[in-house]
Design a protein around this motif. Structure first.
Motif, PDB file in Angstrom:
ATOM      1  N   VAL A  24       0.853  -1.182   0.000  1.00 38.09           N
ATOM      2  CA  VAL A  24       0.000   0.000   0.000  1.00 38.09           C
ATOM      3  C   VAL A  24       0.892   1.235   0.000  1.00 38.09           C
ATOM      4  O   VAL A  24       1.187   1.780   1.048  1.00 38.09           O
ATOM      5  N   PRO A  25       1.337   1.688  -1.186  1.00 38.68           N
ATOM      6  CA  PRO A  25       2.137   2.916  -1.193  1.00 38.68           C
ATOM      7  C   PRO A  25       1.267   4.129  -0.875  1.00 38.68           C
ATOM      8  O   PRO A  25       0.110   4.175  -1.279  1.00 38.68           O
ATOM      9  N   ARG A  26       1.808   5.091  -0.128  1.00 36.95           N
ATOM     10  CA  ARG A  26       0.999   6.226   0.281  1.00 36.95           C
ATOM     11  C   ARG A  26       1.567   7.513  -0.283  1.00 36.95           C
ATOM     12  O   ARG A  26       2.765   7.637  -0.536  1.00 36.95           O
ATOM     13  N   ASN A  27       0.675   8.462  -0.505  1.00 37.59           N
ATOM     14  CA  ASN A  27       1.092   9.820  -0.864  1.00 37.59           C
ATOM     15  C   ASN A  27       0.178  10.758  -0.112  1.00 37.59           C
ATOM     16  O   ASN A  27      -1.025  10.773  -0.323  1.00 37.59           O
ATOM     17  N   LEU A  32      -4.332  14.888  -3.569  1.00 38.56           N
ATOM     18  CA  LEU A  32      -4.827  13.540  -3.857  1.00 38.56           C
ATOM     19  C   LEU A  32      -5.955  13.144  -2.922  1.00 38.56           C
ATOM     20  O   LEU A  32      -6.579  12.109  -3.126  1.00 38.56           O
TER      21      LEU A  32
ATOM     22  N   ASN B 292       3.449   9.419  -7.859  1.00 35.36           N
ATOM     23  CA  ASN B 292       3.193   8.615  -6.658  1.00 35.36           C
ATOM     24  C   ASN B 292       1.713   8.603  -6.380  1.00 35.36           C
ATOM     25  O   ASN B 292       1.134   9.626  -6.044  1.00 35.36           O
ATOM     26  N   PHE B 293       1.112   7.435  -6.525  1.00 36.34           N
ATOM     27  CA  PHE B 293      -0.302   7.367  -6.190  1.00 36.34           C
ATOM     28  C   PHE B 293      -0.447   6.938  -4.743  1.00 36.34           C
ATOM     29  O   PHE B 293       0.463   6.354  -4.150  1.00 36.34           O
ATOM     30  N   ASP B 294      -1.617   7.238  -4.183  1.00 32.12           N
ATOM     31  CA  ASP B 294      -1.916   6.796  -2.823  1.00 32.12           C
ATOM     32  C   ASP B 294      -2.828   5.592  -2.947  1.00 32.12           C
ATOM     33  O   ASP B 294      -3.915   5.676  -3.495  1.00 32.12           O
ATOM     34  N   ALA B 295      -2.350   4.439  -2.484  1.00 29.79           N
ATOM     35  CA  ALA B 295      -3.089   3.200  -2.734  1.00 29.79           C
ATOM     36  C   ALA B 295      -4.439   3.183  -2.051  1.00 29.79           C
ATOM     37  O   ALA B 295      -5.335   2.453  -2.472  1.00 29.79           O
ATOM     38  N   LEU B 296      -4.614   3.998  -1.013  1.00 26.11           N
ATOM     39  CA  LEU B 296      -5.917   3.981  -0.364  1.00 26.11           C
ATOM     40  C   LEU B 296      -6.938   4.798  -1.147  1.00 26.11           C
ATOM     41  O   LEU B 296      -8.128   4.716  -0.888  1.00 26.11           O
ATOM     42  N   GLU B 297      -6.486   5.637  -2.083  1.00 29.33           N
ATOM     43  CA  GLU B 297      -7.427   6.385  -2.918  1.00 29.33           C
ATOM     44  C   GLU B 297      -7.618   5.674  -4.252  1.00 29.33           C
ATOM     45  O   GLU B 297      -8.677   5.175  -4.542  1.00 29.33           O
ATOM     46  N   TYR B 301      -2.814  -0.949  -9.420  1.00 32.20           N
ATOM     47  CA  TYR B 301      -2.412  -2.352  -9.338  1.00 32.20           C
ATOM     48  C   TYR B 301      -3.238  -3.101  -8.310  1.00 32.20           C
ATOM     49  O   TYR B 301      -2.768  -4.041  -7.680  1.00 32.20           O
ATOM     50  N   SER B 303      -5.936  -5.564  -6.590  1.00 31.95           N
ATOM     51  CA  SER B 303      -6.513  -6.871  -6.908  1.00 31.95           C
ATOM     52  C   SER B 303      -8.022  -6.778  -6.762  1.00 31.95           C
ATOM     53  O   SER B 303      -8.562  -5.768  -6.311  1.00 31.95           O
ATOM     54  N   GLN B 306      -8.970  -6.095  -3.162  1.00 28.16           N
ATOM     55  CA  GLN B 306      -8.695  -4.715  -2.752  1.00 28.16           C
ATOM     56  C   GLN B 306      -9.747  -3.784  -3.322  1.00 28.16           C
ATOM     57  O   GLN B 306     -10.171  -2.852  -2.652  1.00 28.16           O
TER      58      GLN B 306
END
Lengths: 445, 388
Positions: A24-27, A32, B292-297, B301, B303, B306
């Motif tokens: 889970v990469p974060r920014n 965003l 850089n993306f925020d994976a929670l938004e 990638y 699945s 997710q």
């Protein structure tokens, strides 16, 4: 031609095996994460609604007494033990984890007026309508032994309450006057009296252990100093106080449960005006007990409900009621700050959660984090009208609901009358008296 | 990442990318609709709806999309199965999906702006904009306000709970042809029939930049990092940092085989997608996407699991449509009007002001200081507070 563009390797963003955690990469750039405030507001709204959904405070009812429960005492060392005394002289000791009665003894003929446990937890005292003070062992008697008090003291008048010193082997009883006893003697060390009427309850201060407070029938609260053997000062209210309870965290604060449907929190050093007037009950308040954190207290009332008040607010944050629970005579907040016990007229002791929507048991770290976050969200948005409306909504039984409306109308009528008087008389002749000072008649040193 | 799809049969193509930027939806005018994962070039579905397609839009995830067909609005599954035909949404020309509110805003032929809540499937609002044919539409991603461009050169801003436009700005001397708002909600780019390309500051509604193009721009789009793409004729021009300056020579320009009908930047990639009469072209624009993306938004990638978890959380946090205003932080502000009114009502009820400061009464001191002079001295020390 080489062009520099973004190219990501999926291996850096997708987990290697099914057994791994997801990456889970974060920014944290706020661009965003738009709509920060409305999303938090929606989460707060959901949290408030869920709190009301999960608010199921009633745990169980301890059944077994054959007459109304008159008084209760907490075991100072064991969280799962509680003692209760009934109106037929029976004392029962309960195990809260199994929710069963582990010991019953016939303590008095007539009411058990008061009970208290000794600070070490090895014995407890009871006083009853048969003018005796009895000391009992906390452990059950061995096989073959009979239930016998360790010590019995016969008095001349009926005793109405008892409380034990928090540190020394001294206890105080009240009835006709306040007597302070040494445990080894059969006659009181000293008797304190101020005024001519009977005293209904006495309580030792847990922090400044030599201080006592008592409530008398002639509408006053008297404070005593054990070292000087004299009463210190008294405050006279408009109506009689039933009991008082000292704050276990603040040395000089105590709360008095009054017959005029209110509770008054006083600072001992300045009795002329109470620190706070707590108004929410619709009938006489019979008992009050503080939470061990000293930030809240619970009160039991003749209207068939118990209410939890924060110390600094004038209105209750919670009300607990059941159709089966009749006039609540006594209430206790357990020492782990989680449960409330109330004993009522109809022979039952009920166990409630102090926080109605709390999840009991062991919580996983994620659950704890989610609960903390929800709590913080609710606090942040607590004044928004929709959230406030949901958070303070409580179901009231019909009798209390009607009474609340009626008393509000009466109060408004009184206020309007006073305003009209003020409007049509010389300015300054009808002074503004603050709500706090209204209920105090006098302070006497 | 640079590829071309030759689809000459079914008319100029409109396109839409999902928010994570992984899936692409193409809709040709003659009815060809295709959904694919363009990273791996796997086709999800390809159907012909047998009707004129005005616009296509993904709904909240890559599982559903909406197609504005000749008569009504149709919602399809990503396998091409028709899920819904919404007859209340007639003659839709343009659609915009507001992701945090789960609202699909549609602009129709007859001047109606309608909002559909896709989580419950109800029409939230239908406003008669009285602006004629609404063919130009954009959304402000920072506050979910819908911008409509009209044929008299004005741009109006709309919210579902208000029947009148929130703001109206005269942008061009002729009709407005294209409209785009940047990601942060501070700049708006408009292009009109008077061949001008203008950039406006949305907080003050003042013009910042202006450029005259030889051929007016028919489509505009802002990228995540502020690059502006303009389609003039069959040439696509990209300007970097459009708000700071609009030079005559753009950063990039590319000639397409036919004039484009749809122009979109792909989120989180340096790619500009253009749908035109001969198919679809994916163009490389260095520095356009957010690295850089925020994976929670949005997570390109993610699945299936997710995505499902994200969908549940997003639905729980769905913002109600009434909270759409020009200032997204308005809930944080103190409501001074209500506070003042409540204070006035309280004073009227009680007869006095409980919060008013009482007059300073000096305390009686034991050893001197309680004389008249002493009291006066102490009063004078705080006298300046009354003058405030």
């Amino acid at each position: 031609m080489r062009v520099k563009v973004l190219s990501r390797n999926p291996d850096d963003y997708v987990r290697e095996t099914k057994l791994d955690l997801q990456r889970v990469p974060r920014n944290y750039d706020p661009v965003l994460h738009p709509f920060e405030v409305p999303r938090e507001y929606t989460r707060a709204l959901n949290a408030t609604k869920l709190e009301r959904v999960f608010a199921k405070p009633f745990l169980s009812s301890l059944d077994g007494h054959r007459d109304g429960v008159n008084c209760m005492a907490k075991h100072p060392k064991s969280l799962s033990t509680v003692l209760s005394g009934a109106c037929d002289g029976e004392v029962k000791i309960w195990n809260l984890t199994k929710q069963q009665c582990i010991r019953t003894l016939q303590a008095h003929e007539g009411f058990v007026r008061g009970m208290c446990a000794r600070f070490c937890g090895t014995s407890f005292f009871t006083v009853g309508d048969d003018k005796t003070v009895k000391q009992w062992k906390m452990e059950s008697p061995e096989y073959g032994e009979e239930e016998e008090p360790i010590h019995t003291i016969l008095g001349k008048t009926v005793y109405t309450g008892i409380d034990h010193h928090w540190k020394e082997a001294v206890f105080a009883t009240c009835g006709h006057q306040v007597d302070i006893w040494d445990e080894q003697r059969t006659s009181p060390m000293c008797s304190l009296t101020w005024g001519f009427d009977s005293i209904s309850s006495v309580k030792f201060n847990p922090i400044e252990a030599y201080l006592l407070g008592s409530c008398a029938s002639d509408r006053n609260i008297v404070l005593y100093d054990m070292r000087q053997s004299t009463p210190l000062k008294k405050v006279i209210l408009k109506m009689r106080t039933n009991t008082l309870c000292w704050n276990p965290m603040e040395a000089f604060i105590f709360t008095a449960a009054n017959e005029d449907y209110n509770l008054y929190t006083f600072d001992m050093r300045f009795l002329a005006s109470p620190v706070m007037v707590h108004m929410d009950h619709v009938s006489a308040v019979l008992d009050v007990d503080y939470s061990p954190t000293g930030k809240e207290f619970v009160s039991a009332s003749f209207d068939k409900s118990i209410r939890i008040f924060p110390v600094d607010k004038g209105h209750s944050r919670e009300i607990y009621h059941t159709k089966r629970m009749q006039h609540v005579i006594t209430v206790k907040w357990t020492s782990d700050n989680k449960y409330i016990l109330c004993g009522s007229d109809e022979m039952n002791i009920r166990l409630w959660k102090a926080n109605a929507s709390e999840k009991l048991g062991v919580l996983t770290p994620r659950e704890k984090a989610a609960m903390n976050y929800n709590q913080k969200l609710k606090e942040k948005f607590q004044y928004h009208p929709q959230i406030k409306r949901i958070a303070r909504h409580r179901h009231l039984p019909k009798s209390i609901f009607c009474q609340v409306k009626e008393q509000r109308i009466m109060k408004e009528a009184r206020r309007r009358k006073e305003q009209n008087r003020r409007k049509h008389s010389k300015p300054g002749s009808v002074p503004f008296v603050s709500e706090k000072k209204k209920h105090i008649v006098a302070v006497v040193k | 990442q640079h590829f071309e799809l030759r689809l000459e049969q079914f008319g100029p193509y409109r396109l839409d990318y999902t928010r994570p930027g992984r899936h692409l939806l193409l809709g040709g005018r003659r009815g060809h609709v295709a959904a694919l994962d363009w990273h791996t070039k796997t086709l999800m579905c390809e159907i012909n709806v047998m009707e004129t397609v005005a616009d296509v839009a993904w709904l909240h995830a890559e599982t559903m999309f909406a197609v504005a067909q000749r008569r009504w609005l149709h919602v399809y599954d990503n396998q091409g199965l028709e899920l819904n035909c919404l007859k209340r949404f007639a003659g839709v020309l343009r659609m915009q999906f507001l992701p945090y509110h789960f609202l699909l805003a549609t602009a129709s032929d007859t001047g109606f702006l309608q909002y559909l809540d896709v989580s419950v499937g109800k029409e939230v609002a239908a406003t008669c904009t009285r602006g004629g044919r609404l063919a130009v539409m954009a959304q402000n991603p920072a506050n979910a306000v819908v911008h409509l461009g009209h044929s008299n050169g004005t741009v109006t801003l709309w919210s579902p709970s208000v029947k009148e436009p929130l703001a109206r700005a005269l942008c061009h001397r002729g009709a407005v042809r294209a409209l785009a708002v940047d990601r942060t909600g501070t700049y708006m780019a408009t292009a009109g029939l008077d061949r001008q390309l203008r950039v406006w500051d949305l907080r003050t509604y003042r013009p910042l930049q202006a450029l005259v193009l030889p051929q007016g721009a028919a489509h505009l789009d802002f990228s995540q990092r502020g690059a502006l793409a303009a389609a003039c004729g069959d040439v696509v021009q990209v300007y970097r940092e459009a708000a700071r300056e609009l030079p005559r020579k753009p950063y990039l320009c590319h000639r397409l085989p036919q004039p484009p009908r749809g122009l979109r930047f792909c989120p989180y990639e340096d790619v500009l997608g253009a749908g035109h009469g001969a198919g679809f072209t994916s163009l490389l624009v260095p520095g356009a996407g957010e690295a850089n993306f925020d994976a929670l938004e949005d997570n390109p990638y993610r699945s299936r699991k997710q995505r499902q978890e994200w969908e549940v959380k997003a639905l729980l946090e769905k913002i109600p449509a009434e909270l759409i205003t020009l200032d997204p932080t308005h809930l944080d502000r103190v409501d001074t009007a209500s506070m003042e009114q409540k204070r006035r009502e309280k004073i009227e009820r009680l007869g006095f002001d409980p919060d008013a400061k009482r007059k300073f009464q000096p305390r009686r001191k034991a050893k001197g200081g309680s004389s008249a002079g002493g009291l006066l001295r102490r009063k004078r020390k705080v006298a300046h507070e009354q003058q405030r």
